[in-house]
Write a protein that holds these residues in place. Sequence first.
Motif, PDB file in Angstrom:
ATOM      1  N   ASP A  75      42.315  46.340  34.388  1.00  0.00           N
ATOM      2  CA  ASP A  75      41.641  47.554  34.864  1.00  0.00           C
ATOM      3  C   ASP A  75      42.037  47.886  36.310  1.00  0.00           C
ATOM      4  O   ASP A  75      41.294  48.530  37.038  1.00  0.00           O
ATOM      5  N   ASP A  76      43.221  47.419  36.705  1.00  0.00           N
ATOM      6  CA  ASP A  76      43.850  47.782  37.984  1.00  0.00           C
ATOM      7  C   ASP A  76      43.135  47.263  39.230  1.00  0.00           C
ATOM      8  O   ASP A  76      43.254  47.850  40.305  1.00  0.00           O
ATOM      9  N   HIS A  77      42.420  46.160  39.103  1.00  0.00           N
ATOM     10  CA  HIS A  77      41.865  45.493  40.278  1.00  0.00           C
ATOM     11  C   HIS A  77      42.884  44.474  40.763  1.00  0.00           C
ATOM     12  O   HIS A  77      43.555  43.817  39.966  1.00  0.00           O
ATOM     13  N   LEU A  78      42.996  44.353  42.050  1.00  0.00           N
ATOM     14  CA  LEU A  78      43.926  43.412  42.662  1.00  0.00           C
ATOM     15  C   LEU A  78      43.146  42.148  43.010  1.00  0.00           C
ATOM     16  O   LEU A  78      42.214  42.194  43.822  1.00  0.00           O
ATOM     17  N   PHE A  79      43.484  41.042  42.370  1.00  0.00           N
ATOM     18  CA  PHE A  79      42.753  39.790  42.510  1.00  0.00           C
ATOM     19  C   PHE A  79      43.537  38.781  43.338  1.00  0.00           C
ATOM     20  O   PHE A  79      44.745  38.601  43.134  1.00  0.00           O
ATOM     21  N   LEU A  80      42.829  38.091  44.224  1.00  0.00           N
ATOM     22  CA  LEU A  80      43.299  36.863  44.844  1.00  0.00           C
ATOM     23  C   LEU A  80      42.803  35.751  43.930  1.00  0.00           C
ATOM     24  O   LEU A  80      41.596  35.601  43.720  1.00  0.00           O
ATOM     25  N   MET A  81      43.720  35.013  43.343  1.00  0.00           N
ATOM     26  CA  MET A  81      43.387  34.058  42.295  1.00  0.00           C
ATOM     27  C   MET A  81      43.008  32.690  42.852  1.00  0.00           C
ATOM     28  O   MET A  81      43.320  32.358  43.990  1.00  0.00           O
ATOM     29  N   LEU A  82      42.354  31.915  42.015  1.00  0.00           N
ATOM     30  CA  LEU A  82      42.010  30.538  42.344  1.00  0.00           C
ATOM     31  C   LEU A  82      43.029  29.617  41.693  1.00  0.00           C
ATOM     32  O   LEU A  82      43.300  29.733  40.501  1.00  0.00           O
ATOM     33  N   GLN A  83      43.577  28.715  42.475  1.00  0.00           N
ATOM     34  CA  GLN A  83      44.487  27.710  41.955  1.00  0.00           C
ATOM     35  C   GLN A  83      43.759  26.413  41.657  1.00  0.00           C
ATOM     36  O   GLN A  83      44.231  25.606  40.866  1.00  0.00           O
ATOM     37  N   GLU A  84      42.619  26.216  42.319  1.00  0.00           N
ATOM     38  CA  GLU A  84      41.755  25.055  42.074  1.00  0.00           C
ATOM     39  C   GLU A  84      40.326  25.537  42.061  1.00  0.00           C
ATOM     40  O   GLU A  84      39.966  26.458  42.794  1.00  0.00           O
TER      41      GLU A  84
END
Length: 170
Positions: A75-84
């Motif tokens: 839905d076109d949101h820009l996410f900073l992801m979790l690696q842990e």
Amino acid sequence: MIYALVHYPNIDDPCIDQFRKKYDPQAELIAPHITVMFPVPASVGEDNLIQHLASILCSWQSFLVHLQGIHISSDDHLFLMLQEGNANLACLHDEIYTGLLAEYRREDICFVPHVTLGVIRRDLDNHSSVLEEAIELGIDYRCMLDKLQLVKVNDDRSRIIWSKEFALAE
């Protein structure tokens, strides 16, 4: 009014704030955060909700969260992801949606722990440039998820009017 449960990673980076002000319509409403409980209506009852969350969170210990990597959602949101920390957050999310909150569990939305950095407008052809701009921020941040905030947001979602902190065991 609605309630949401969030974690505010202690990110003190003016570049992230500037980026969010540019691309995130909620930047003025709420600091960078990881949503653990999607918004639920105030009709659940504040005291009941606090009691429910306290009974779940009292058995949780702090855990490491590593924020790195950028993703554009469907839905076109820009996410900073979790690696842990993903597995812990998913488990906590599932526990929250039991008992009092079971009927509010969103089966139509896959819970993906993240920090929202912005929304890319569909009517603009800027996906790649905004994505590149986010990647260039070079975010690589580790923190302990040691407390959560229950926030109450007004009806037009323009202001947080109340919050309560829950500390996790160390």
